[in-house]
Design a protein around this motif. Structure first.
Motif, PDB file in Angstrom:
ATOM      1  N   PHE A 173     -10.876  -7.259  -5.531  1.00 17.98           N
ATOM      2  CA  PHE A 173     -10.374  -5.910  -5.277  1.00 17.98           C
ATOM      3  C   PHE A 173      -9.030  -5.585  -5.928  1.00 17.98           C
ATOM      4  CE2 PHE A 173     -12.917  -7.068  -1.492  1.00 17.98           C
ATOM      5  CZ  PHE A 173     -13.910  -6.117  -1.627  1.00 17.98           C
ATOM      6  N   ALA A 174      -8.387  -6.540  -6.584  1.00 21.31           N
ATOM      7  CA  ALA A 174      -7.078  -6.243  -7.174  1.00 21.31           C
ATOM      8  C   ALA A 174      -6.882  -6.858  -8.547  1.00 21.31           C
ATOM      9  CB  ALA A 174      -5.951  -6.724  -6.248  1.00 21.31           C
ATOM     10  N   GLY A 175      -7.735  -7.780  -8.956  1.00 21.63           N
ATOM     11  CA  GLY A 175      -7.502  -8.470 -10.215  1.00 21.63           C
ATOM     12  C   GLY A 175      -8.111  -7.805 -11.424  1.00 21.63           C
ATOM     13  N   GLY A 176      -8.898  -6.771 -11.219  1.00 24.14           N
ATOM     14  CA  GLY A 176      -9.510  -6.114 -12.354  1.00 24.14           C
ATOM     15  C   GLY A 176     -10.843  -6.710 -12.771  1.00 24.14           C
ATOM     16  N   SER A 177     -11.234  -7.863 -12.197  1.00 29.50           N
ATOM     17  CA  SER A 177     -12.504  -8.482 -12.560  1.00 29.50           C
ATOM     18  C   SER A 177     -13.678  -7.658 -12.052  1.00 29.50           C
ATOM     19  CB  SER A 177     -12.577  -9.903 -11.991  1.00 29.50           C
ATOM     20  OG  SER A 177     -11.521 -10.695 -12.488  1.00 29.50           O
ATOM     21  N   TYR A 178     -13.539  -7.080 -10.866  1.00 31.61           N
ATOM     22  CA  TYR A 178     -14.606  -6.285 -10.285  1.00 31.61           C
ATOM     23  C   TYR A 178     -14.099  -4.882  -9.946  1.00 31.61           C
ATOM     24  CZ  TYR A 178     -17.022 -10.753  -9.948  1.00 31.61           C
ATOM     25  OH  TYR A 178     -17.614 -11.956 -10.244  1.00 31.61           O
ATOM     26  N   PHE A 179     -13.252  -4.780  -8.936  1.00 30.20           N
ATOM     27  CA  PHE A 179     -12.703  -3.483  -8.536  1.00 30.20           C
ATOM     28  C   PHE A 179     -11.175  -3.582  -8.518  1.00 30.20           C
ATOM     29  CE2 PHE A 179     -16.711  -4.208  -6.276  1.00 30.20           C
ATOM     30  CZ  PHE A 179     -17.472  -3.158  -6.763  1.00 30.20           C
ATOM     31  N   GLN A 180     -10.531  -2.546  -8.959  1.00 31.69           N
ATOM     32  CA  GLN A 180      -9.073  -2.520  -8.945  1.00 31.69           C
ATOM     33  C   GLN A 180      -8.624  -1.414  -7.981  1.00 31.69           C
ATOM     34  OE1 GLN A 180      -7.445  -2.598 -12.852  1.00 31.69           O
ATOM     35  NE2 GLN A 180      -5.416  -3.238 -12.179  1.00 31.69           N
ATOM     36  N   TRP A 181      -8.939  -1.619  -6.723  1.00 35.13           N
ATOM     37  CA  TRP A 181      -8.656  -0.614  -5.709  1.00 35.13           C
ATOM     38  C   TRP A 181      -7.260  -0.749  -5.105  1.00 35.13           C
ATOM     39  CZ3 TRP A 181     -13.938  -1.192  -2.675  1.00 35.13           C
ATOM     40  CH2 TRP A 181     -14.961  -0.655  -3.457  1.00 35.13           C
ATOM     41  N   PHE A 182      -6.701  -1.954  -5.138  1.00 38.64           N
ATOM     42  CA  PHE A 182      -5.419  -2.210  -4.500  1.00 38.64           C
ATOM     43  C   PHE A 182      -4.441  -2.837  -5.488  1.00 38.64           C
ATOM     44  CE2 PHE A 182      -8.646  -2.361  -1.184  1.00 38.64           C
ATOM     45  CZ  PHE A 182      -8.108  -1.516  -0.221  1.00 38.64           C
ATOM     46  N   PRO A 183      -3.138  -2.688  -5.259  1.00 40.08           N
ATOM     47  CA  PRO A 183      -2.142  -3.294  -6.152  1.00 40.08           C
ATOM     48  C   PRO A 183      -2.172  -4.810  -6.059  1.00 40.08           C
ATOM     49  CG  PRO A 183      -1.068  -2.314  -4.241  1.00 40.08           C
ATOM     50  CD  PRO A 183      -2.509  -1.895  -4.187  1.00 40.08           C
ATOM     51  N   LEU A 184      -1.804  -5.454  -7.152  1.00 45.17           N
ATOM     52  CA  LEU A 184      -1.875  -6.906  -7.218  1.00 45.17           C
ATOM     53  C   LEU A 184      -0.719  -7.578  -6.498  1.00 45.17           C
ATOM     54  CD1 LEU A 184      -3.352  -9.370  -8.405  1.00 45.17           C
ATOM     55  CD2 LEU A 184      -1.977  -9.106 -10.482  1.00 45.17           C
ATOM     56  N   GLN A 185       0.453  -6.958  -6.484  1.00 42.19           N
ATOM     57  CA  GLN A 185       1.623  -7.601  -5.892  1.00 42.19           C
ATOM     58  C   GLN A 185       2.641  -6.551  -5.474  1.00 42.19           C
ATOM     59  OE1 GLN A 185       3.090 -10.044  -9.090  1.00 42.19           O
ATOM     60  NE2 GLN A 185       3.901  -8.322 -10.240  1.00 42.19           N
ATOM     61  N   GLY A 186       3.660  -7.011  -4.741  1.00 37.43           N
ATOM     62  CA  GLY A 186       4.745  -6.139  -4.310  1.00 37.43           C
ATOM     63  C   GLY A 186       4.477  -5.502  -2.952  1.00 37.43           C
ATOM     64  N   LEU A 187       5.577  -5.028  -2.345  1.00 34.79           N
ATOM     65  CA  LEU A 187       5.490  -4.386  -1.034  1.00 34.79           C
ATOM     66  C   LEU A 187       5.348  -2.877  -1.148  1.00 34.79           C
ATOM     67  CD1 LEU A 187       5.631  -4.909   2.029  1.00 34.79           C
ATOM     68  CD2 LEU A 187       8.099  -4.591   1.888  1.00 34.79           C
ATOM     69  N   VAL A 188       5.980  -2.286  -2.165  1.00 37.60           N
ATOM     70  CA  VAL A 188       5.901  -0.846  -2.412  1.00 37.60           C
ATOM     71  C   VAL A 188       5.843  -0.612  -3.917  1.00 37.60           C
ATOM     72  CG1 VAL A 188       7.071  -0.145  -0.281  1.00 37.60           C
ATOM     73  CG2 VAL A 188       8.418  -0.628  -2.333  1.00 37.60           C
ATOM     74  N   SER A 189       5.525   0.627  -4.306  1.00 34.69           N
ATOM     75  CA  SER A 189       5.470   0.984  -5.717  1.00 34.69           C
ATOM     76  C   SER A 189       6.876   1.208  -6.269  1.00 34.69           C
ATOM     77  CB  SER A 189       4.625   2.245  -5.910  1.00 34.69           C
ATOM     78  OG  SER A 189       3.305   2.053  -5.423  1.00 34.69           O
ATOM     79  N   GLU A 190       6.976   1.234  -7.593  1.00 34.00           N
ATOM     80  CA  GLU A 190       8.269   1.434  -8.236  1.00 34.00           C
ATOM     81  C   GLU A 190       8.834   2.824  -7.968  1.00 34.00           C
ATOM     82  OE1 GLU A 190       7.894   0.579 -12.348  1.00 34.00           O
ATOM     83  OE2 GLU A 190       7.465  -1.561 -12.074  1.00 34.00           O
ATOM     84  N   ASN A 191       7.975   3.803  -7.801  1.00 36.25           N
ATOM     85  CA  ASN A 191       8.430   5.170  -7.532  1.00 36.25           C
ATOM     86  C   ASN A 191       8.446   5.487  -6.044  1.00 36.25           C
ATOM     87  OD1 ASN A 191       5.644   5.118  -7.226  1.00 36.25           O
ATOM     88  ND2 ASN A 191       5.370   7.227  -7.969  1.00 36.25           N
ATOM     89  N   PHE A 192       8.618   4.468  -5.216  1.00 44.93           N
ATOM     90  CA  PHE A 192       8.571   4.637  -3.763  1.00 44.93           C
ATOM     91  C   PHE A 192       9.616   5.632  -3.277  1.00 44.93           C
ATOM     92  CE2 PHE A 192       9.755   3.350   0.580  1.00 44.93           C
ATOM     93  CZ  PHE A 192       8.523   3.424   1.203  1.00 44.93           C
ATOM     94  N   ALA A 193      10.817   5.594  -3.848  1.00 46.83           N
ATOM     95  CA  ALA A 193      11.901   6.466  -3.402  1.00 46.83           C
ATOM     96  C   ALA A 193      11.611   7.933  -3.689  1.00 46.83           C
ATOM     97  CB  ALA A 193      13.212   6.055  -4.060  1.00 46.83           C
ATOM     98  N   GLU A 194      10.762   8.210  -4.658  1.00 46.64           N
ATOM     99  CA  GLU A 194      10.466   9.590  -5.040  1.00 46.64           C
ATOM    100  C   GLU A 194       9.328  10.196  -4.221  1.00 46.64           C
ATOM    101  OE1 GLU A 194       9.571   9.367  -9.143  1.00 46.64           O
ATOM    102  OE2 GLU A 194      11.495   8.462  -9.711  1.00 46.64           O
ATOM    103  N   LEU A 195       8.636   9.397  -3.436  1.00 47.19           N
ATOM    104  CA  LEU A 195       7.484   9.886  -2.691  1.00 47.19           C
ATOM    105  C   LEU A 195       7.921  10.620  -1.427  1.00 47.19           C
ATOM    106  CD1 LEU A 195       5.187   6.713  -2.929  1.00 47.19           C
ATOM    107  CD2 LEU A 195       5.086   8.765  -4.341  1.00 47.19           C
ATOM    108  N   SER A 196       7.018  11.447  -0.913  1.00 48.13           N
ATOM    109  CA  SER A 196       7.260  12.119   0.363  1.00 48.13           C
ATOM    110  C   SER A 196       7.105  11.121   1.503  1.00 48.13           C
ATOM    111  CB  SER A 196       6.273  13.271   0.537  1.00 48.13           C
ATOM    112  OG  SER A 196       4.935  12.787   0.586  1.00 48.13           O
ATOM    113  N   LEU A 197       7.383  11.563   2.728  1.00 46.88           N
ATOM    114  CA  LEU A 197       7.288  10.670   3.878  1.00 46.88           C
ATOM    115  C   LEU A 197       5.882  10.120   4.035  1.00 46.88           C
ATOM    116  CD1 LEU A 197       8.434   9.380   6.433  1.00 46.88           C
ATOM    117  CD2 LEU A 197       7.926  11.516   7.651  1.00 46.88           C
ATOM    118  N   TRP A 198       4.887  11.004   4.013  1.00 48.29           N
ATOM    119  CA  TRP A 198       3.505  10.543   4.144  1.00 48.29           C
ATOM    120  C   TRP A 198       3.081   9.740   2.924  1.00 48.29           C
ATOM    121  CZ3 TRP A 198       1.700  10.446   8.751  1.00 48.29           C
ATOM    122  CH2 TRP A 198       2.066  11.415   9.679  1.00 48.29           C
TER     123      TRP A 198
END
Length: 356
Positions: free
Chosen positions: A182-207
């Motif tokens: 589900f994250a490595g790209g071999s089958y499905f890439q539905w979820f991020p591979l690593q990290g707790l939040v995205s790089e643009n986390f500060a720019e996102l809304s509350l939800w």
């Protein structure tokens, strides 16, 4: 009185922490390969000392193995850098005075205060530990109750097969499978591979921040839940089965009480005592041992990974700091579990149990 019992237990935390810190301090003092030895090896490698012979370096009488190629002044400077120029009792006393102020010193290798490192890593471990514990208990307790009520039936046998798989395969193996599918790209890439939040986390809304956080936490939490819910489910099941066969349950049923009334009004508080008793150990195991492999696999920089790296590097301030925090947390959780005993079953008398 519960208040007197809590005060006694809080006072017992102090000598317990002292004893644990003293034992670990003594063990580490006699263990080879500490930070001074590592610094000596790096200094020798930098100066080109070793197989070539070392030129003008003296044959000193250093107590450190491998320091024969360095001058005594350089060895003393290295000892002073890591605080080993003082006797062990004095170092231990200075450490205790700092710990009384929650000052754990400075990391030997990261050049940061240990308290700052703990604050930086704590959110990751708290996220993994708390959410995974909540999910494990939300799944295991209802499942264990249903298996106890349908013992020997098709539902019990079918779920026992799934529990056997979950019990036999460790959480990190499930984590690798989830990444591959589900994250490595071999089958499905539905979820991020690593990290707790995205790089643009500060720019996102509350939800958007909430969604991004749980998007990153989905696979780690799922891996920890699959790897940890089997044991608690079996514990809940057999605890309820034992209570269901007791005389007070037969008496309650003979009075015409509904099955739900018997189960949740009489059996639940007695059967849950053993489950609550294991909560502190479960939390500590999830926070430290369980989180360690998950943090490595998903590249989550938490307390488990910090403690593991500190042990490998012999970073004593970080080792003792993380040990102190986890020991203190474990003792407090043990006290909370005892208090929860009486919340669930008011018949428990703390004074009769004693301050154990």
């Amino acid at each position: 009185m519960m208040g007197a019992y809590i005060v006694k237990r809080l006072l017992l935390i102090i000598p317990t922490l002292l004893a644990i810190l003293l034992i670990n301090f003594m063990v580490i003092q006699i263990a080879p390969g500490g930070p001074v030895e590592q610094a000596i090896q790096r200094a020798e490698a930098f100066q080109g000392i070793g197989a070539a012979g070392g030129g003008e370096t003296a044959q000193n009488s250093s107590k450190y193995q491998g320091a024969k190629g360095l001058s005594e002044d350089m060895v003393k400077k290295i000892e002073a850098q890591y605080g080993f120029d003082q006797p062990a009792p004095e170092r231990f006393w200075q450490m205790l005075k700092g710990y009384a102020r929650f000052d754990f010193g400075v990391s030997f290798f990261k050049d940061k205060p240990v308290t700052q490192l703990l604050r930086e890593k704590l959110p990751v471990s708290l996220s993994l530990g708390l959410w995974s514990t909540v999910l494990i208990y939300l799944v295991s307790i209802p499942l264990g109750i249903k298996k106890a009520r349908q013992h020997g039936l098709l539902f019990d046998k079918a779920t026992s097969l799934l529990l056997a798989v979950g019990y036999a395969i460790p959480a990190f193996a499930f984590a690798i499978l989830l990444i591959v599918f589900f994250a490595g790209g071999s089958y499905f890439q539905w979820f991020p591979l690593q990290g707790l939040v995205s790089e643009n986390f500060a720019e996102l809304s509350l939800w958007g921040k909430i969604a991004d956080y749980f998007w990153h936490m989905a696979l780690p939490l799922l891996a920890m839940m699959i790897g940890g819910f089997a044991g608690l489910t079996y514990l809940t099941k057999y605890s309820f089965m034992e209570e269901l066969n007791k005389q007070y349950v037969l008496a309650a049923r003979s009075k015409g009480l509904t099955e739900s009334r018997v189960l949740y009004g009489h059996v639940f508080r007695n059967a849950m005592l053993i489950v609550i008793a294991g909560l502190p150990e479960a939390l500590i195991g999830i926070f430290f041992v369980g989180n360690l492999f998950i943090e490595i696999i998903f590249n989550l920089d938490g307390l488990g990974l910090l403690g593991f790296e500190a042990i490998v590097q012999r970073d004593y301030p970080v080792i003792f700091g993380t040990l102190f925090i986890f020991t203190l947390l474990g003792l407090i959780l043990r006290l909370i579990s005892d208090v929860l005993y009486q919340v669930i079953d008011p018949r428990i008398n703390f004074e009769s149990r004693g301050a154990k």
